[in-house]
Design a protein around this motif. Structure first.
Motif, PDB file in Angstrom:
ATOM      1  N   PRO A  20      43.770  46.312  35.380  1.00  0.00           N
ATOM      2  CA  PRO A  20      44.243  46.224  36.721  1.00  0.00           C
ATOM      3  C   PRO A  20      43.189  45.955  37.896  1.00  0.00           C
ATOM      4  CG  PRO A  20      45.054  48.457  35.656  1.00  0.00           C
ATOM      5  CD  PRO A  20      43.839  48.112  34.736  1.00  0.00           C
ATOM      6  N   LEU A  21      41.975  46.231  37.737  1.00  0.00           N
ATOM      7  CA  LEU A  21      41.098  45.780  38.752  1.00  0.00           C
ATOM      8  C   LEU A  21      40.855  44.142  38.630  1.00  0.00           C
ATOM      9  CD1 LEU A  21      38.266  48.651  38.925  1.00  0.00           C
ATOM     10  CD2 LEU A  21      39.778  48.103  40.491  1.00  0.00           C
ATOM     11  N   PHE A  24      43.698  42.707  40.131  1.00  0.00           N
ATOM     12  CA  PHE A  24      43.716  42.704  41.702  1.00  0.00           C
ATOM     13  C   PHE A  24      42.676  41.700  42.346  1.00  0.00           C
ATOM     14  CE2 PHE A  24      41.542  44.695  45.447  1.00  0.00           C
ATOM     15  CZ  PHE A  24      42.826  45.240  46.030  1.00  0.00           C
ATOM     16  N   GLN A  75      50.143  50.472  36.589  1.00  0.00           N
ATOM     17  CA  GLN A  75      48.725  50.287  37.295  1.00  0.00           C
ATOM     18  C   GLN A  75      48.693  48.652  37.594  1.00  0.00           C
ATOM     19  OE1 GLN A  75      48.850  52.661  35.014  1.00  0.00           O
ATOM     20  NE2 GLN A  75      47.735  54.163  35.397  1.00  0.00           N
ATOM     21  N   ALA A  79      48.444  46.561  41.123  1.00  0.00           N
ATOM     22  CA  ALA A  79      47.289  45.588  41.117  1.00  0.00           C
ATOM     23  C   ALA A  79      47.548  44.195  41.469  1.00  0.00           C
ATOM     24  CB  ALA A  79      46.288  45.913  39.819  1.00  0.00           C
TER      25      ALA A  79
END
Length: 197
Positions: A20-21, A24, A75, A79
């Protein structure tokens, strides 16, 4: 061998935090690049816009492929949407910092604009000054075209010399110089605005 083994990361940590990061930050990058690409297109910088378009598409494909591989994770959706929103914000911030292109500034003031005109002359800025009428009486109108990077200085001068003035700022795609000769035989340089947006 899967990605968690390659990176030596716990699969749950990978799926619910790391992926997810990555999505993002990928979305922040590609949406920011998209904003800049559009700006460069509007200013006829076709080569820069083309290169940015390539990187925008590559990053977007990376992000969307991870979304499809992790469809069951809320998530990743969060994101993706959060990165898109943040990318718009970051892109606008970058665009403001770059201050690309020209703008036309119009100033309308009931107070005489002599000090502002003197300021424009000191800064060697070309301008046009007109007298007009409003519902409240006579007004002075100033027009000038400048590099966008100089805009904060001009706005500061307007607020200093004519704080009650109404001013507008509009983007200009292209600016060309024209020349006219008046009835006394003197030549004057004029602005010719093309493709105002």
């Amino acid at each position: 061998m899967n990605l968690s083994e390659v990176l030596d990361i716990d699969p749950e940590l990978l799926n619910y935090v790391v992926i997810p990061l990555l999505i993002f930050f990928a979305r922040i990058c590609d949406v920011s690049i998209n904003t800049l690409r559009i700006i460069f297109m509007l200013h006829s910088r076709k080569y820069v816009a083309t290169i940015l378009g390539f990187f925008e598409a590559a990053i977007w494909l990376l992000a969307i492929s991870q979304i499809f591989q992790n469809m069951g994770s809320w998530q990743t959706f969060l994101a993706y949407a959060g990165g898109y929103a943040m990318g718009i914000f970051v892109g606008m911030m970058i665009e403001e910092r770059l201050a690309i292109g020209n703008v036309v500034v119009r100033v309308i003031t009931a107070k005489p604009a002599d000090e502002l005109i003197t300021f424009f002359k000191e800064k060697q800025m070309r301008f046009t000054s007109l007298e007009g009428k409003s519902g409240d009486g006579p007004v002075n109108v100033l027009f000038t075209v400048m590099k966008r990077e100089r805009l904060p200085v001009i706005i500061e001068a307007i607020k200093k010399y004519n704080p009650q003035a109404l001013y507008t700022v509009e983007g200009v795609k292209k600016v060309g110089d024209g020349e006219i000769v008046d009835d006394r035989g003197f030549s004057r340089r004029l602005f010719r605005l093309r493709g105002s947006r």
